[in-house]
Write a protein that holds these residues in place. Structure first.
Motif, PDB file in Angstrom:
ATOM      1  N   GLU A  83       3.640   7.131  -3.472  1.00  0.00           N
ATOM      2  CA  GLU A  83       4.065   7.237  -4.758  1.00  0.00           C
ATOM      3  C   GLU A  83       5.378   7.908  -5.356  1.00  0.00           C
ATOM      4  OE1 GLU A  83       0.706   9.771  -6.302  1.00  0.00           O
ATOM      5  OE2 GLU A  83      -0.775   7.904  -5.983  1.00  0.00           O
ATOM      6  N   ALA A  84       5.700   9.068  -4.500  1.00  0.00           N
ATOM      7  CA  ALA A  84       7.167   9.561  -4.960  1.00  0.00           C
ATOM      8  C   ALA A  84       8.371   8.754  -4.235  1.00  0.00           C
ATOM      9  CB  ALA A  84       6.940  10.806  -3.828  1.00  0.00           C
ATOM     10  N   LEU A  85       8.095   7.936  -3.315  1.00  0.00           N
ATOM     11  CA  LEU A  85       9.169   6.874  -2.822  1.00  0.00           C
ATOM     12  C   LEU A  85       9.277   5.762  -3.891  1.00  0.00           C
ATOM     13  CD1 LEU A  85      11.003   6.210  -0.653  1.00  0.00           C
ATOM     14  CD2 LEU A  85       9.221   4.936   0.559  1.00  0.00           C
ATOM     15  N   SER A  86       8.182   5.456  -4.302  1.00  0.00           N
ATOM     16  CA  SER A  86       7.862   4.178  -5.528  1.00  0.00           C
ATOM     17  C   SER A  86       8.774   4.622  -6.788  1.00  0.00           C
ATOM     18  CB  SER A  86       6.645   3.895  -5.711  1.00  0.00           C
ATOM     19  OG  SER A  86       6.560   2.794  -6.692  1.00  0.00           O
ATOM     20  N   ALA A  87       8.378   5.821  -7.225  1.00  0.00           N
ATOM     21  CA  ALA A  87       8.906   6.515  -8.356  1.00  0.00           C
ATOM     22  C   ALA A  87      10.399   6.648  -8.389  1.00  0.00           C
ATOM     23  CB  ALA A  87       8.052   7.862  -8.959  1.00  0.00           C
ATOM     24  N   ALA A  88      10.872   7.029  -7.051  1.00  0.00           N
ATOM     25  CA  ALA A  88      12.427   7.487  -6.839  1.00  0.00           C
ATOM     26  C   ALA A  88      13.046   6.087  -7.191  1.00  0.00           C
ATOM     27  CB  ALA A  88      12.277   7.847  -5.609  1.00  0.00           C
ATOM     28  N   ALA A  89      12.608   4.980  -7.013  1.00  0.00           N
ATOM     29  CA  ALA A  89      13.344   3.925  -7.072  1.00  0.00           C
ATOM     30  C   ALA A  89      13.885   3.701  -8.693  1.00  0.00           C
ATOM     31  CB  ALA A  89      12.600   2.439  -7.076  1.00  0.00           C
ATOM     32  N   ASP A  90      12.907   3.870  -9.496  1.00  0.00           N
ATOM     33  CA  ASP A  90      13.510   4.004 -10.925  1.00  0.00           C
ATOM     34  C   ASP A  90      14.126   5.262 -11.379  1.00  0.00           C
ATOM     35  OD1 ASP A  90      11.906   1.543 -11.604  1.00  0.00           O
ATOM     36  OD2 ASP A  90      10.233   2.792 -11.665  1.00  0.00           O
ATOM     37  N   GLU A  91      13.973   6.374 -10.679  1.00  0.00           N
ATOM     38  CA  GLU A  91      14.728   7.340 -10.968  1.00  0.00           C
ATOM     39  C   GLU A  91      16.288   7.261 -10.691  1.00  0.00           C
ATOM     40  OE1 GLU A  91      12.479  10.380  -9.233  1.00  0.00           O
ATOM     41  OE2 GLU A  91      10.740  10.452 -10.482  1.00  0.00           O
ATOM     42  N   PHE A 134      -3.885   0.977   2.433  1.00  0.00           N
ATOM     43  CA  PHE A 134      -2.387   0.526   3.073  1.00  0.00           C
ATOM     44  C   PHE A 134      -1.719  -0.717   2.279  1.00  0.00           C
ATOM     45  CE2 PHE A 134      -4.540   3.035   6.212  1.00  0.00           C
ATOM     46  CZ  PHE A 134      -3.495   4.097   6.610  1.00  0.00           C
ATOM     47  N   SER A 135      -2.848  -1.593   1.926  1.00  0.00           N
ATOM     48  CA  SER A 135      -2.249  -2.802   1.153  1.00  0.00           C
ATOM     49  C   SER A 135      -1.437  -2.477  -0.066  1.00  0.00           C
ATOM     50  CB  SER A 135      -3.262  -3.687   1.041  1.00  0.00           C
ATOM     51  OG  SER A 135      -4.398  -3.496   0.307  1.00  0.00           O
ATOM     52  N   SER A 136      -2.352  -1.590  -0.889  1.00  0.00           N
ATOM     53  CA  SER A 136      -1.556  -1.066  -2.249  1.00  0.00           C
ATOM     54  C   SER A 136      -0.379  -0.425  -2.042  1.00  0.00           C
ATOM     55  CB  SER A 136      -2.614  -0.438  -2.873  1.00  0.00           C
ATOM     56  OG  SER A 136      -3.108   0.683  -2.274  1.00  0.00           O
ATOM     57  N   SER A 137      -0.445   0.543  -0.893  1.00  0.00           N
ATOM     58  CA  SER A 137       0.871   1.195  -0.757  1.00  0.00           C
ATOM     59  C   SER A 137       2.056   0.483  -0.462  1.00  0.00           C
ATOM     60  CB  SER A 137       0.481   2.351   0.464  1.00  0.00           C
ATOM     61  OG  SER A 137      -0.359   3.127   0.269  1.00  0.00           O
ATOM     62  N   ILE A 141       5.957   0.073  -2.235  1.00  0.00           N
ATOM     63  CA  ILE A 141       6.952   0.251  -1.581  1.00  0.00           C
ATOM     64  C   ILE A 141       7.924  -0.911  -1.713  1.00  0.00           C
ATOM     65  CG2 ILE A 141       8.162   0.954   0.428  1.00  0.00           C
ATOM     66  CD1 ILE A 141       5.829   2.728   1.208  1.00  0.00           C
ATOM     67  N   SER A 142       7.116  -2.143  -1.666  1.00  0.00           N
ATOM     68  CA  SER A 142       8.003  -3.413  -1.624  1.00  0.00           C
ATOM     69  C   SER A 142       8.376  -3.870  -3.131  1.00  0.00           C
ATOM     70  CB  SER A 142       6.822  -4.438  -1.015  1.00  0.00           C
ATOM     71  OG  SER A 142       7.648  -5.896  -1.084  1.00  0.00           O
ATOM     72  N   ARG A 143       7.768  -3.367  -4.140  1.00  0.00           N
ATOM     73  CA  ARG A 143       8.089  -3.653  -5.000  1.00  0.00           C
ATOM     74  C   ARG A 143       9.444  -2.704  -5.644  1.00  0.00           C
ATOM     75  NH1 ARG A 143       2.499  -4.635  -6.030  1.00  0.00           N
ATOM     76  NH2 ARG A 143       2.310  -2.225  -6.523  1.00  0.00           N
ATOM     77  N   ALA A 144       9.295  -1.553  -5.238  1.00  0.00           N
ATOM     78  CA  ALA A 144      10.061  -0.633  -5.521  1.00  0.00           C
ATOM     79  C   ALA A 144      11.587  -1.302  -4.938  1.00  0.00           C
ATOM     80  CB  ALA A 144       9.819   0.775  -4.877  1.00  0.00           C
ATOM     81  N   LEU A 145      11.586  -1.582  -3.769  1.00  0.00           N
ATOM     82  CA  LEU A 145      12.749  -1.862  -2.885  1.00  0.00           C
ATOM     83  C   LEU A 145      13.358  -3.354  -3.861  1.00  0.00           C
ATOM     84  CD1 LEU A 145      15.087  -1.905  -0.798  1.00  0.00           C
ATOM     85  CD2 LEU A 145      13.340  -3.068   0.948  1.00  0.00           C
ATOM     86  N   SER A 146      12.389  -4.363  -3.960  1.00  0.00           N
ATOM     87  CA  SER A 146      12.745  -5.500  -4.764  1.00  0.00           C
ATOM     88  C   SER A 146      13.497  -5.117  -5.841  1.00  0.00           C
ATOM     89  CB  SER A 146      11.503  -6.244  -5.017  1.00  0.00           C
ATOM     90  OG  SER A 146      10.769  -6.640  -4.001  1.00  0.00           O
ATOM     91  N   ARG A 147      12.867  -4.090  -6.757  1.00  0.00           N
ATOM     92  CA  ARG A 147      13.802  -3.961  -7.919  1.00  0.00           C
ATOM     93  C   ARG A 147      15.084  -3.476  -7.680  1.00  0.00           C
ATOM     94  NH1 ARG A 147       8.741  -1.509  -9.187  1.00  0.00           N
ATOM     95  NH2 ARG A 147       9.523   0.813  -8.896  1.00  0.00           N
ATOM     96  N   LEU A 148      15.387  -2.645  -6.664  1.00  0.00           N
ATOM     97  CA  LEU A 148      16.770  -2.052  -6.315  1.00  0.00           C
ATOM     98  C   LEU A 148      17.480  -3.218  -5.799  1.00  0.00           C
ATOM     99  CD1 LEU A 148      15.520   1.193  -4.625  1.00  0.00           C
ATOM    100  CD2 LEU A 148      16.857   0.862  -6.786  1.00  0.00           C
ATOM    101  N   LEU A 149      16.853  -4.077  -4.859  1.00  0.00           N
ATOM    102  CA  LEU A 149      17.639  -5.159  -4.328  1.00  0.00           C
ATOM    103  C   LEU A 149      18.134  -6.246  -5.611  1.00  0.00           C
ATOM    104  CD1 LEU A 149      16.095  -5.932  -0.962  1.00  0.00           C
ATOM    105  CD2 LEU A 149      18.456  -5.100  -1.326  1.00  0.00           C
ATOM    106  N   VAL A 167      15.495  -6.484   4.856  1.00  0.00           N
ATOM    107  CA  VAL A 167      15.739  -4.874   4.833  1.00  0.00           C
ATOM    108  C   VAL A 167      14.695  -4.108   5.592  1.00  0.00           C
ATOM    109  CG1 VAL A 167      16.110  -3.016   3.412  1.00  0.00           C
ATOM    110  CG2 VAL A 167      17.269  -5.132   2.599  1.00  0.00           C
ATOM    111  N   PHE A 168      13.255  -4.677   5.270  1.00  0.00           N
ATOM    112  CA  PHE A 168      12.629  -3.978   5.889  1.00  0.00           C
ATOM    113  C   PHE A 168      12.506  -4.121   7.480  1.00  0.00           C
ATOM    114  CE2 PHE A 168       9.588  -3.531   2.016  1.00  0.00           C
ATOM    115  CZ  PHE A 168      10.032  -2.303   1.766  1.00  0.00           C
ATOM    116  N   HIS A 169      12.639  -5.268   7.882  1.00  0.00           N
ATOM    117  CA  HIS A 169      12.740  -5.500   9.045  1.00  0.00           C
ATOM    118  C   HIS A 169      13.843  -4.640  10.019  1.00  0.00           C
ATOM    119  CE1 HIS A 169      12.608  -8.371  12.849  1.00  0.00           C
ATOM    120  NE2 HIS A 169      13.783  -8.260  13.051  1.00  0.00           N
ATOM    121  N   ALA A 170      15.065  -4.434   9.286  1.00  0.00           N
ATOM    122  CA  ALA A 170      16.046  -3.664   9.689  1.00  0.00           C
ATOM    123  C   ALA A 170      15.384  -2.179   9.752  1.00  0.00           C
ATOM    124  CB  ALA A 170      17.228  -3.601   8.768  1.00  0.00           C
TER     125      ALA A 170
END
Length: 207
Positions: A83-91, A134-137, A141-149, A167-170
């Protein structure tokens, strides 16, 4: 005149119960989860629960009231980290240019990986009984990274032929790297190199 037997009750309404104990309990719970995340990342899942309680400034009984088992504590810590990692994307997006926000978020991803590596054995057990966790988590995370990319691509600050899977592969290579005393520092350098690669060939680039 007949006295009203309920008058005294109406004149002295019952006071609301004090809220302090509940607030204190919530602070203790949050502090325990925060300390546990740091200890798991640093020392692994076998870190002493007594040590976690001590560093959180509470007794071991308080820890067990909030987290009846080590597995329960691991699950709460894992959810908290996601949750913290996901929220950090918007912050970060609200405070920085889009490519800087992406870079800072990937550096925070290193901390998330460190905590996850420390809980790996327990997370494997949890995955068998709580696959939804794990599926919801992963989705968050994937949606957070997508927004930033998407934002960085739209502004021409990173190359356009990169997607979330790339990016996740890297980043998965960082997770798989052998543990060593300099693992975190080395991982941060690798993220910086990855970000340099994402900026290479961008339409605009950063002056």
């Amino acid at each position: 005149m007949t006295a009203d037997p309920l008058a005294e009750t109406r004149e002295k309404p019952t006071a609301a119960p004090p809220k302090r104990p509940r607030a204190d309990a919530q602070r203790n719970r949050e502090r325990l989860a925060e300390v546990a995340a740091l200890e798991f990342a640093e020392h692994g899942i076998e870190t002493s629960l007594e040590e976690i309680a001590r560093k959180a400034g509470v007794g071991i009984g308080t820890l067990y009231r909030h987290f009846p088992s080590r597995e329960h504590l691991v699950e709460v810590v894992y959810r908290r980290e996601v949750e913290a990692l996901s929220a950090a994307a918007d912050e970060l997006a609200a405070r920085h240019p889009s490519d800087v926000a992406l870079s800072e978020w990937m550096q925070r991803f290193v901390d998330y990986i460190a905590a996850k590596r420390g809980m790996a054995n327990s997370l494997k057990l949890l995955s068998a009984s709580n696959s939804e966790l794990f599926s919801s988590s992963w989705g968050m995370i994937s949606r957070a990274l997508s927004r930033l990319l998407d934002a960085a691509r739209a502004e021409g600050l990173i190359r356009e032929d990169i997607d979330v899977s790339d990016v996740f592969h890297a980043l998965s290579g960082i997770y798989a790297a052998p543990a060593s005393p300099d693992w975190r520092d080395r991982s941060r350098r690798l993220v910086s190199l990855l970000m340099d690669g994402l900026r290479a060939g961008a339409r605009r680039g950063r002056p």
